[in-house]
Design an enzyme around this catalytic site. Structure first.
Site, PDB file in Angstrom:
ATOM      1  N   HIS A  32       0.850  -1.188   0.000  1.00  0.00           N
ATOM      2  CA  HIS A  32       0.000   0.000   0.000  1.00  0.00           C
ATOM      3  C   HIS A  32       0.892   1.246   0.000  1.00  0.00           C
ATOM      4  O   HIS A  32       1.315   1.701   1.065  1.00  0.00           O
ATOM      5  CB  HIS A  32      -0.898   0.006   1.239  1.00  0.00           C
ATOM      6  CG  HIS A  32      -1.826  -1.163   1.334  1.00  0.00           C
ATOM      7  ND1 HIS A  32      -1.391  -2.424   1.649  1.00  0.00           N
ATOM      8  CD2 HIS A  32      -3.179  -1.251   1.153  1.00  0.00           C
ATOM      9  CE1 HIS A  32      -2.431  -3.254   1.668  1.00  0.00           C
ATOM     10  NE2 HIS A  32      -3.520  -2.564   1.372  1.00  0.00           N
ATOM     11  N   PRO A 124      -5.776  -5.285  11.100  1.00  0.00           N
ATOM     12  CA  PRO A 124      -7.230  -5.125  11.123  1.00  0.00           C
ATOM     13  C   PRO A 124      -7.578  -3.731  11.637  1.00  0.00           C
ATOM     14  O   PRO A 124      -7.179  -3.344  12.734  1.00  0.00           O
ATOM     15  CB  PRO A 124      -7.682  -6.223  12.101  1.00  0.00           C
ATOM     16  CG  PRO A 124      -6.591  -7.241  12.048  1.00  0.00           C
ATOM     17  CD  PRO A 124      -5.328  -6.464  11.856  1.00  0.00           C
ATOM     18  N   LEU A 125      -8.292  -2.984  10.843  1.00  0.00           N
ATOM     19  CA  LEU A 125      -8.466  -1.569  11.143  1.00  0.00           C
ATOM     20  C   LEU A 125      -9.227  -1.352  12.447  1.00  0.00           C
ATOM     21  O   LEU A 125     -10.118  -2.107  12.808  1.00  0.00           O
ATOM     22  CB  LEU A 125      -9.161  -0.875   9.979  1.00  0.00           C
ATOM     23  CG  LEU A 125      -8.290  -0.779   8.720  1.00  0.00           C
ATOM     24  CD1 LEU A 125      -9.096  -0.270   7.532  1.00  0.00           C
ATOM     25  CD2 LEU A 125      -7.080   0.122   8.967  1.00  0.00           C
ATOM     26  N   ASP A 161      -9.363   6.767   7.597  1.00  0.00           N
ATOM     27  CA  ASP A 161     -10.817   6.707   7.459  1.00  0.00           C
ATOM     28  C   ASP A 161     -11.329   5.321   7.828  1.00  0.00           C
ATOM     29  O   ASP A 161     -12.350   5.179   8.510  1.00  0.00           O
ATOM     30  CB  ASP A 161     -11.221   7.010   6.005  1.00  0.00           C
ATOM     31  CG  ASP A 161     -10.965   8.445   5.611  1.00  0.00           C
ATOM     32  OD1 ASP A 161     -11.533   9.338   6.258  1.00  0.00           O
ATOM     33  OD2 ASP A 161     -10.208   8.673   4.654  1.00  0.00           O
ATOM     34  N   ASN A 191      -8.154  11.562   3.902  1.00  0.00           N
ATOM     35  CA  ASN A 191      -7.827  11.673   2.476  1.00  0.00           C
ATOM     36  C   ASN A 191      -8.996  11.392   1.542  1.00  0.00           C
ATOM     37  O   ASN A 191      -8.822  11.387   0.315  1.00  0.00           O
ATOM     38  CB  ASN A 191      -6.649  10.761   2.118  1.00  0.00           C
ATOM     39  CG  ASN A 191      -6.941   9.284   2.354  1.00  0.00           C
ATOM     40  OD1 ASN A 191      -8.075   8.833   2.244  1.00  0.00           O
ATOM     41  ND2 ASN A 191      -5.900   8.531   2.669  1.00  0.00           N
ATOM     42  N   ILE A 193     -10.413   8.774   0.622  1.00  0.00           N
ATOM     43  CA  ILE A 193     -10.298   7.606  -0.260  1.00  0.00           C
ATOM     44  C   ILE A 193     -10.231   6.337   0.576  1.00  0.00           C
ATOM     45  O   ILE A 193      -9.516   6.270   1.585  1.00  0.00           O
ATOM     46  CB  ILE A 193      -9.034   7.693  -1.152  1.00  0.00           C
ATOM     47  CG1 ILE A 193      -9.137   8.870  -2.113  1.00  0.00           C
ATOM     48  CG2 ILE A 193      -8.810   6.393  -1.917  1.00  0.00           C
ATOM     49  CD1 ILE A 193     -10.227   8.747  -3.168  1.00  0.00           C
ATOM     50  N   HIS A 268      -4.021   3.151  -3.385  1.00  0.00           N
ATOM     51  CA  HIS A 268      -4.237   2.612  -2.045  1.00  0.00           C
ATOM     52  C   HIS A 268      -3.570   1.269  -1.829  1.00  0.00           C
ATOM     53  O   HIS A 268      -2.679   1.147  -0.981  1.00  0.00           O
ATOM     54  CB  HIS A 268      -5.738   2.492  -1.772  1.00  0.00           C
ATOM     55  CG  HIS A 268      -6.061   2.080  -0.372  1.00  0.00           C
ATOM     56  ND1 HIS A 268      -5.868   0.799   0.106  1.00  0.00           N
ATOM     57  CD2 HIS A 268      -6.572   2.771   0.676  1.00  0.00           C
ATOM     58  CE1 HIS A 268      -6.234   0.723   1.365  1.00  0.00           C
ATOM     59  NE2 HIS A 268      -6.673   1.914   1.743  1.00  0.00           N
ATOM     60  N   ARG A 369     -17.167 -18.629  38.957  1.00  0.00           N
ATOM     61  CA  ARG A 369     -17.062 -17.161  38.844  1.00  0.00           C
ATOM     62  C   ARG A 369     -16.943 -16.542  40.238  1.00  0.00           C
ATOM     63  O   ARG A 369     -16.183 -15.591  40.446  1.00  0.00           O
ATOM     64  CB  ARG A 369     -18.255 -16.576  38.087  1.00  0.00           C
ATOM     65  CG  ARG A 369     -19.590 -16.823  38.766  1.00  0.00           C
ATOM     66  CD  ARG A 369     -20.716 -16.003  38.177  1.00  0.00           C
ATOM     67  NE  ARG A 369     -21.985 -16.326  38.826  1.00  0.00           N
ATOM     68  CZ  ARG A 369     -23.018 -15.508  38.869  1.00  0.00           C
ATOM     69  NH1 ARG A 369     -22.953 -14.306  38.309  1.00  0.00           N
ATOM     70  NH2 ARG A 369     -24.135 -15.874  39.467  1.00  0.00           N
ATOM     71  N   SER A 396     -21.881  -9.528  37.668  1.00  0.00           N
ATOM     72  CA  SER A 396     -22.143 -10.888  37.203  1.00  0.00           C
ATOM     73  C   SER A 396     -20.865 -11.704  37.040  1.00  0.00           C
ATOM     74  O   SER A 396     -20.830 -12.889  37.391  1.00  0.00           O
ATOM     75  CB  SER A 396     -22.897 -10.854  35.873  1.00  0.00           C
ATOM     76  OG  SER A 396     -24.190 -10.311  36.031  1.00  0.00           O
ATOM     77  N   GLU A 424     -17.310  -4.522  24.360  1.00  0.00           N
ATOM     78  CA  GLU A 424     -16.434  -5.696  24.415  1.00  0.00           C
ATOM     79  C   GLU A 424     -15.231  -5.569  23.497  1.00  0.00           C
ATOM     80  O   GLU A 424     -14.101  -5.895  23.890  1.00  0.00           O
ATOM     81  CB  GLU A 424     -17.219  -6.970  24.060  1.00  0.00           C
ATOM     82  CG  GLU A 424     -18.222  -7.401  25.103  1.00  0.00           C
ATOM     83  CD  GLU A 424     -19.602  -6.818  24.867  1.00  0.00           C
ATOM     84  OE1 GLU A 424     -20.537  -7.251  25.558  1.00  0.00           O
ATOM     85  OE2 GLU A 424     -19.728  -5.933  23.989  1.00  0.00           O
ATOM     86  N   HIS A 475     -20.428 -17.484  32.859  1.00  0.00           N
ATOM     87  CA  HIS A 475     -21.679 -17.973  32.262  1.00  0.00           C
ATOM     88  C   HIS A 475     -21.327 -18.837  31.055  1.00  0.00           C
ATOM     89  O   HIS A 475     -21.708 -18.569  29.925  1.00  0.00           O
ATOM     90  CB  HIS A 475     -22.590 -16.812  31.884  1.00  0.00           C
ATOM     91  CG  HIS A 475     -23.033 -15.990  33.059  1.00  0.00           C
ATOM     92  ND1 HIS A 475     -22.136 -15.334  33.898  1.00  0.00           N
ATOM     93  CD2 HIS A 475     -24.278 -15.722  33.552  1.00  0.00           C
ATOM     94  CE1 HIS A 475     -22.821 -14.694  34.847  1.00  0.00           C
ATOM     95  NE2 HIS A 475     -24.113 -14.921  34.673  1.00  0.00           N
ATOM     96  N   HIS A 487     -27.672 -16.142  24.613  1.00  0.00           N
ATOM     97  CA  HIS A 487     -26.689 -15.912  25.664  1.00  0.00           C
ATOM     98  C   HIS A 487     -25.992 -17.198  26.118  1.00  0.00           C
ATOM     99  O   HIS A 487     -25.188 -17.164  27.045  1.00  0.00           O
ATOM    100  CB  HIS A 487     -27.353 -15.259  26.883  1.00  0.00           C
ATOM    101  CG  HIS A 487     -27.633 -13.796  26.702  1.00  0.00           C
ATOM    102  ND1 HIS A 487     -28.387 -13.316  25.659  1.00  0.00           N
ATOM    103  CD2 HIS A 487     -27.254 -12.710  27.422  1.00  0.00           C
ATOM    104  CE1 HIS A 487     -28.469 -11.996  25.751  1.00  0.00           C
ATOM    105  NE2 HIS A 487     -27.789 -11.604  26.811  1.00  0.00           N
TER     106      HIS A 487
END
Length: 673
Positions: A32, A124-125, A161, A191, A193, A268, A369, A396, A424, A475, A487
């Site tokens: 790129h 990963p953006l 972007d 930019n 693009i 790009h 837990r 929880s 998350e 859980h 869930h």
């Protein structure tokens, strides 16, 4: 040739970043080029004029951090690292995107592949955006705990972007504004693009300035990315704003100054092409036939030999003065940094505090837990720089350290307990940033196991990087009951076990939970996740802490000449024990194996594995999740290969066949009995 003026030398440095980036992408025939060419001025100002960093010691604790969230523009980072004097050579640039090189397609930092100066693995953006928020949280926590003499730096990032389109960036930006994280300065490559074409296709009506101001950010604008004076002034203004994070909108032209591809998506994600590279160099006044050229004066202009080394030396002097009078804090500092992102050592007193029978459980049955809450309280004094919390589920998941309001991480004070909110994925990226910063021992995030899907990208990158993070998921099965299949996790254990380098721990009772936490805090060099029960479970007299550390062990030997083995994890270990009792009543003797961690068991030698699971012994597993993967260890699985249902947890388990009777029947069927 006449010596360049300061202004012309600045431009020469910027253009060197551009040409090195173009040449490397072209040599690889992959990459790129557009972002590195456009944002070269910003990278130059940061690395050569603003940031406090020392290329000869890239990991000194109080350095400024830089994150390239737009990781596809990796050649921008590699070019400035090389020019600044990091151990990234011209040959490394020429090996861009090649096997085993220090210059992979996106920035990487893991236990075996560390490019000096690369703080986190991005690509990963949005991930780098959230990592930077975690780094700023770490800096503030450590500054308040140890003092500005030894911790007082900034976190910078370049984002795109695409980063701002990703939901993880929105989550992290909202949290950063809520916490008032000053010393966080992001440069947004604005930019217009993206890979598909102009951002107007999908991002054209959003007012980024108003959006970030609404998040509580300080927003500035630089109208021309090539204006070095404006860039430096904006960054300095961001540094002065210590009560809010800063976003600097930098208006750039992707691929500038490519004659025919600048400002288009063609710049790009693919090389410019030999002819366009030549034309661009001619437009810059460069020799079009010179490749990987660094003109005279450029290295000196980037050199940190004075500014960076002097800043580092001054910090060392302050640190030694502070250390001499800091007492216990100095010892805590050493432990925190040795037990941070990469490395670790036994924590004094921890093994004794978490030993079998050492934690007062208060009852004979306890959800794991709830046991985890007691374990965290027990080890809290030994890891005072452990920071984390839950995604709006602390009541929880029971993952708060004792201390109440005094231990909350707020805008007013950086305590240990973070209220991440319903974020998350942002939590996942920020926890990775806390770990990558260093000094934060085993940062953690917590939510229901079902919602691990919402943060899988962060868990995966943490594993790829080898960050010492802890994910506390509760859980952990259909036994949570009435909330229903939305869930109730069924495929999640298998999905997490599929991530290389991630250790999954599903303890069977309170004692195994204590043992699992001890393993995570002292033994593991990478990330780990817990899967803990909502329902109460009997505390097992037979629980073996050393067996937990080995991933599996014989919890109960067969009473008589054994005919089979039943292997369970978590709550289903109790199902296995009950099944063994049923079979014993019919004259069938079986051993019961508790296997809290496939990954730890897989690390053991063949002799131990065969001792626990003899190859010739018929084996049945029972686990309230899908059967995928169990064929590695057993011959038959009692599992749930469907979604759950809304009903009381005990009824759901019974109707879906996670019962002692179904397990005993599977053993008998396997034996032909």
């Amino acid at each position: 040739m006449a010596a360049p003026t300061e202004t012309s030398l600045d431009q020469l440095c910027v253009d060197t970043i551009r040409t090195l980036s173009m040449d490397a992408v072209q040599a690889a025939n992959s990459g790129h080029p557009g972002m590195p060419m456009a944002m070269a001025p910003a990278a130059y100002v940061l690395f050569a004029k603003v940031m406090q960093h020392d290329p000869q010691d890239p990991d000194w604790p109080d350095r400024d951090r830089f994150v390239l969230s737009a990781g596809h523009g990796s050649m921008l980072l590699y070019s400035v690292l090389h020019l600044s004097g990091y151990s990234v050579s011209l040959d490394d640039l020429k090996a861009f995107r090649q096997w085993g090189s220090l210059t992979p397609g996106h920035p990487e930092r893991d236990r075996t592949h560390v490019t000096p100066g690369v703080e986190v693995t991005t690509g990963p953006l949005g991930q780098g955006f959230a990592n930077g928020v975690g780094m700023a949280m770490a800096e503030r926590f450590l500054r308040e705990r140890f003092g500005e003499e030894v911790m007082s730096h900034f976190t910078y990032a370049i984002c795109s972007d695409g980063d701002l389109m990703e939901g993880i960036a929105s989550e992290a930006a909202s949290l950063a504004g809520h916490l008032g994280l000053g010393r966080l300065v992001y440069l947004y490559d604005d930019n217009d693009i993206s890979l598909d074409g102009p951002t107007s296709l999908s991002f054209g009506t959003e007012d980024v300035t108003k959006r970030f101001e609404a998040y509580g950010w300080h927003v500035l604008e630089v109208h021309d990315a090539n204006d070095l004076t404006a860039l430096e002034a904006a960054i300095e203004a961001g540094r002065r704003e210590t009560d809010r994070p800063t976003l600097i909108r930098v208006k750039s032209i992707i691929g500038y100054p490519s004659p025919s591809k600048q400002g288009t998506s063609k710049a790009h994600g693919s090389p410019l092409g030999e002819d366009e590279v030549r034309a661009t160099k001619e437009a810059l006044g460069w020799d079009p036939d010179a490749h990987f050229l660094v003109p005279d004066g450029v290295y000196d202009a980037f050199s940190q030999a004075d500014r960076g080394a002097e800043a580092h030396a001054a910090w060392k002097r302050r640190f030694e003065e502070w250390k001499g009078s800091a007492g216990d804090l100095a010892q805590e500092w050493e432990l925190a940094w040795e037990g941070g992102s990469y490395g670790g050592r036994p924590l004094p007193g921890l093994r004794e505090a978490l030993g079998k029978g050492k934690v007062d459980w208060g009852k004979e049955k306890l959800a794991t837990r709830a046991a985890g809450q007691k374990v965290m309280a027990a080890f809290s004094p030994f890891v005072p720089t452990m920071v984390g919390g839950a995604a709006d589920l602390s009541e929880s998941t029971k993952t708060e350290f004792p201390g109440g309001d005094d231990e909350r991480y707020t805008k007013a004070k950086a305590g240990r307990n973070v209220f991440w909110g319903v974020r998350e994925h942002g939590m996942g990226g920020a926890v990775n940033g806390l770990a990558a910063h260093g000094g934060i021992v085993r940062p953690y995030g917590s939510t229901f196991l079902q919602f691990a899907d919402y943060m899988r990208g962060s868990i995966r990158l943490g594993s790829l990087t080898g960050l010492r993070t802890a994910w506390v998921f509760t859980h952990d099965s259909v036994a949570l009951g009435e909330d229903g299949p939305t869930h109730q996790p069924v495929e999640h254990l298998a999905a997490l076990r599929a991530i290389p380098g991630l250790v999954v721990l599903r303890p069977a009772d309170a004692e195994e939970t204590a043992a699992a936490w001890r393993v995570v805090l002292e033994d593991l060099q990478g990330p780990a996740c817990f899967a803990l029960s909502r329902q109460d479970l009997p505390i097992l007299a037979e629980a073996d802490h050393d067996g937990v550390a080995k991933g599996a062990y014989v919890l109960r030997p067969a009473d008589g000449e054994e005919q089979a083995a039943i292997v369970g994890t978590g709550a289903e270990v109790h199902t296995a024990l009950a099944a063994a009792d049923l079979l014993a009543g019919e004259g069938i003797a079986v051993r019961v194996v508790s296997m809290p961690s496939w990954e730890l068991f897989a690390q053991q030698d063949d002799a131990y594995q065969d001792e626990v699971l003899p190859p010739a012994l018929p084996k049945v597993s029972v686990e309230a999740g899908i059967s995928m993967g169990w064929e590695r260890w057993v011959d038959r699985s009692v599992a749930i290969d469907r979604f759950g249902a809304s009903a009381p947890g005990t009824e759901v388990l019974e109707r879906l066949g996670i019962t002692p009777e179904a397990t005993a029947a599977a053993v008998k069927e396997l034996l032909g009995a």
